[in-house]
Design a protein around this motif. Sequence first.
Motif: not given
Lengths: 512, 512
Positions: A38-39, A132, A161, A215, B421, B424-426
Amino acid sequence: MNLVTSVDPRTGNNVETVAAHTSDDEVAAQCRAAARATGVLGATEPARRAQLLRAIATELENNRDGLVPLADRESALGPVRLHGELTRTTNQLRLFADVVTEGSCFEATIDHADPAATPPAPDLRRVLVAIGPVGVFGASNFPFAFSVAGGDTASALAAGCAVVVKAHGAHPALSAAVARIMREVCVAHGLPAETVGLAFGRAAGQALVQDPHIKAVGFTGSESGGRQLFDLACARSDPIPFYAEMGSLNPLIVSAGAALERTEQLAAGIAGSVTLGHGQFCTKPGVILIPAGAAGDALLDRLGAQITAVAPQYLLSSGIRDAFHEGVERLLRTTRVEEAARGSRPDGAGTLAEAVLAQTDAATVLHDRSVLTECFGPAALAVRYRDEDELIQVLEAVPPSLTVSLHAGAEEIGLITRVRDVATRRTGRVVFGGYPTGVAVGWAQHHGGPYPATSCSLFTSVGASSIRRFLRPVAYQSWPDALLPPALQEANPLGIPRRVDGVLEPAHPVRD
Amino acid sequence: MNLVTSVDPRTGNNVETVAAHTSDDEVAAQCRAAARATGVLGATEPARRAQLLRAIATELENNRDGLVPLADRESALGPVRLHGELTRTTNQLRLFADVVTEGSCFEATIDHADPAATPPAPDLRRVLVAIGPVGVFGASNFPFAFSVAGGDTASALAAGCAVVVKAHGAHPALSAAVARIMREVCVAHGLPAETVGLAFGRAAGQALVQDPHIKAVGFTGSESGGRQLFDLACARSDPIPFYAEMGSLNPLIVSAGAALERTEQLAAGIAGSVTLGHGQFCTKPGVILIPAGAAGDALLDRLGAQITAVAPQYLLSSGIRDAFHEGVERLLRTTRVEEAARGSRPDGAGTLAEAVLAQTDAATVLHDRSVLTECFGPAALAVRYRDEDELIQVLEAVPPSLTVSLHAGAEEIGLITRVRDVATRRTGRVVFGGYPTGVAVGWAQHHGGPYPATSCSLFTSVGASSIRRFLRPVAYQSWPDALLPPALQEANPLGIPRRVDGVLEPAHPVRD
């Protein structure tokens, strides 16, 4: 070791062993890999994801001649239906490629700084990003369109995702074949193979929903199965959205006028909708509201004849066959069955089943609502109503559904308005003069509805806007332009529609 | 009978009795009435809802001179802040009036029939409609902006949903006064008074979340309170979306370069953000990441001096004061407090508290993450990091937050990119060169984030798109044009932007 076997529903024979049940450790490893994938995928520009989706579509088409017979062997749905379903699946992938390229779905929104405001407003830019890794639960009844390469997967990939799919036990060999093709396409496009994971077995499904890397989850299946997994998702230390499409009764209403004017046409249309795919659609009309009186008698008579004339066909699996028989028994127990339902009994190992029409009246249903329960398969319950008020009462008694359909004359405005208002509250799609089966994949489609039709009425599992389920907003405040996501950079390098200082700006062409 | 009393936090005195706790039966009656009111409000055209929102704003302004002193008496936030907050609240109501008038928020989408398609595609029209009555839980720290007439209520009304507000126990008299004004405006506009309901007491809140008429809940408050109610919402026989904004640690990062270049300016800015509203903001930076070394030493020194120089102020309530003291004790126990936190102890009945800066280093935090817990009030924890890797490790260790802020030089692109980065995820909002407190109400705002910042990362509780939380899609298939919702009628009588056959069509002027 628990083995996953591919069973032919026509014979009940195990044809091949596909895999072992996926262990908890293996599920965890797949989910970790999906987070890494996903990253990568989430950071690609939409055009690249569109390429991926189109390439998957092409590769599935290239393998059509192998996939359709395999799907037929595991589902008994027949090649005509399965060819159509594969086309629908690849069209869906291509639509989502168009949707992310068009780019409105990312809701890019820019508020420029306003130093004169009180207090001074900073530059603020909002966009939707991949939520995610997504867990996907394939359905039994659409081995292509709601399975490994189906709507949940396509919309998750479109959103950026990676997915880990829990293969449905009714078509494990097809699931493995489709996943293999998709993983090869991912690698060919420079993306990790783990962009598409695949897990087998009920325990693996539970582990998937509880895995900390996952997620969000997309699910299509029964209310009991969906609710069980929904509860697991909500009980996590970090609850995640669980999108379950759990089927429904899909009431179909015939007005007195329509029953009189179009008896033959309605009988054929309703019978066709009830028995399409041998009744194994979540949009099958399970409750048919027919007026009392002579016109309704005639319609019911013709409808019963049409439904019971349908040739027995094989159901998807022995589990579905058994549940269907239980459902028919329930209908026979709790309704006054004025017309003998011929029913259908197990004939050995296969899943052959006959179509059933039970009937009762509104007063009985309103007295004992237990009969208002989905019976998955070729069965429907006709409910006779005496007047508009009773009709509305029954409509209110049916649990919220994916669809409500109405057949009425254009002049019956009072009835149409009342049904519209009740249906708007209690369903996701309201059909006039048509049938609910057949859910076109397009921009305006909505496949959803209040609980228990789905676990979350805010979203659709079919159509362009299903991508929204797997996106979440992030705002960047006073961020250096060059380091913003392209969707938010001042020059709009993606050329997508954006809202700038409150005003919707259309797309503009981008040079290649 | 349990009575609801209005307490002055400056003295601890009960000033007046506002009401009795609302009984379960009364909650049920309010929710039933809210369902009827939603039937009326949800059927109004957006322009009428816009009028209502603007009229509420005007009437709140007209009562400003009575409301602000009342809010101050119950919150001790002071007239300057409260005047500003009331303005923010009325601006928010007016923004939502603009948003529903503009109409994009209803996502009107039309796919015309295509008889040539395989299978033939019916006419399909999708729009978002009111989800149903909404339960709203006001927050202690924004007696106007996140309370009876706050963002959740404003966005629910904009969506066409009546609300039942559970008044926060810290400002019951203000809640009653605001609800009274709003109900009068509703009646003056021909809408039911029950468009805005008000309930008092913890038990009433639980009954509200479980009431079958309530279809969604907006909540702002603590993680423990939010989670408890979230669990109730999910455990319903028909689970409903529960949107909880539960606060967070809001890490603020200072790079080595920034610490060196802007020591004095950063110390003042961070101290101001930590102690704004005496630290009682959900966006207060609770963890300040400061580099090891001389520049960091200097910054920490100045920051400590600035924070501890802030004059003691009254906290919102005795409950918040007690929780603050517990939080400070926790900080003192689990961090190496190199600089003596002066802390603050109860001085009798009032809620006076002093600001605190604790400090530790990254290794300690990574070894014992229990210190990474929000301490609501004027306290922050400075964490020293040795290098970029350690900084990122701490950032990954902080639970997902509403915001992440970064102060760095424009040339530190590697650091900025890595922080972007991870953030953005958290997180929901990433701030560059600024401070997270102060959440402008606009089109691009996002106030949310992954759990535990919120219970559902897909939505915002502030800004134009917060309305989406209280809307659900309905599609009309082959429905008679005149009986469609105006947003979907072929002639587009509302003049709103729509997607027609896949193409976004702009708004067009409507004659009055």
